[in-house]
Design an enzyme around this catalytic site. Structure first.
Site, PDB file in Angstrom:
ATOM      1  N   HIS A 123     -46.214   1.376 -27.331  1.00  0.00           N
ATOM      2  CA  HIS A 123     -44.792   1.266 -26.965  1.00  0.00           C
ATOM      3  C   HIS A 123     -44.343   2.468 -26.165  1.00  0.00           C
ATOM      4  O   HIS A 123     -45.000   3.520 -26.146  1.00  0.00           O
ATOM      5  CB  HIS A 123     -43.920   1.073 -28.212  1.00  0.00           C
ATOM      6  CG  HIS A 123     -43.647   2.328 -28.975  1.00  0.00           C
ATOM      7  ND1 HIS A 123     -42.390   2.698 -29.380  1.00  0.00           N
ATOM      8  CD2 HIS A 123     -44.484   3.293 -29.414  1.00  0.00           C
ATOM      9  CE1 HIS A 123     -42.462   3.846 -30.036  1.00  0.00           C
ATOM     10  NE2 HIS A 123     -43.722   4.222 -30.072  1.00  0.00           N
ATOM     11  N   GLN A 148     -40.147  -0.548 -38.545  1.00  0.00           N
ATOM     12  CA  GLN A 148     -38.784  -1.084 -38.659  1.00  0.00           C
ATOM     13  C   GLN A 148     -38.790  -2.564 -38.264  1.00  0.00           C
ATOM     14  O   GLN A 148     -39.486  -2.959 -37.315  1.00  0.00           O
ATOM     15  CB  GLN A 148     -37.836  -0.276 -37.755  1.00  0.00           C
ATOM     16  CG  GLN A 148     -37.628   1.164 -38.247  1.00  0.00           C
ATOM     17  CD  GLN A 148     -36.809   1.979 -37.275  1.00  0.00           C
ATOM     18  OE1 GLN A 148     -35.775   1.535 -36.809  1.00  0.00           O
ATOM     19  NE2 GLN A 148     -37.300   3.177 -36.939  1.00  0.00           N
TER      20      GLN A 148
END
Ligand SMILES: O=C(N[C@H](Cc1nc2ccccc2[nH]1)C(=O)O)c1cc2ccccc2s1
Length: 155
Positions: A49, A123
């Site tokens: 990411h 998350q």
């Protein structure tokens, strides 16, 4: 258990294709059908990411910048500009190169690679985005408490 024999995730069932005379997998909720078994929910996930933090991030600091003061809107604009560089027709840049130079996550040192992680480890908005991607595909802007991400699913 190996992938083929572990219980199917909720909503999935095996059906027989009379046309092709072979089993296929059908999800009665999403109406999705596929030849290969859907990945079991306990399978590890993999992703790289690029993170752009902002003033509201859980930890508004990174290896790049001691105190991050940009707004969330500015972070989204930066992520969208990076997306354009990744999908540009004439000169696409490598995901890992942009991550290494511009991600506000410490994984920048590894080209943005988070390695393999258990479902539930990251998350929820991030994990949901990973699950919504086919392996090798790149997300649009994804918001978490850490900031705004572009995700490349690796597993
Ligand atoms: O939480 C991390 N870094 C945070 C930023 C961040 N927040 C995230 C939220 C979801 C996924 C990756 C994320 N990275 C930081 O540096 O402030 C992680 C760094 C690394 C590095 C290598 C492997 C896993 C991880 S998870």
């Amino acid at each position: 258990m190996s992938k083929e024999h572990s219980a199917l995730p909720p909503g999935w069932e095996v059906r027989m294709s009379s046309k092709h005379n072979r089993p296929y997998y059908f999800n009665t909720e999403s109406k999705e059908s596929r030849w290969e078994p859907p990945p079991a929910r306990d399978q590890k996930l993999g992703a790289k990411h690029i993170l752009v933090k902002h003033e509201g991030s859980r930890r508004p600091s990174s290896w790049r910048e001691e105190t991050i003061t940009r707004t969330e809107a500015e972070a989204v604009d930066m992520i969208n500009a990076i997306l354009q560089r990744l999908i540009s027709k004439d000169k696409p840049e490598r995901f890992e190169d942009i991550a290494a130079a511009e991600s506000d996550c410490s994984s920048a040192k590894r080209g943005g690679d988070l390695g393999l992680f258990e479902p539930g480890a990251m998350q929820k908005p991030f994990e949901d985005a990973v699950l919504g991607l086919k392996v090798g595909k790149i997300s649009g802007p994804v918001k978490t408490q850490s900031g705004v991400h572009i995700i490349l699913r690796t597993r």
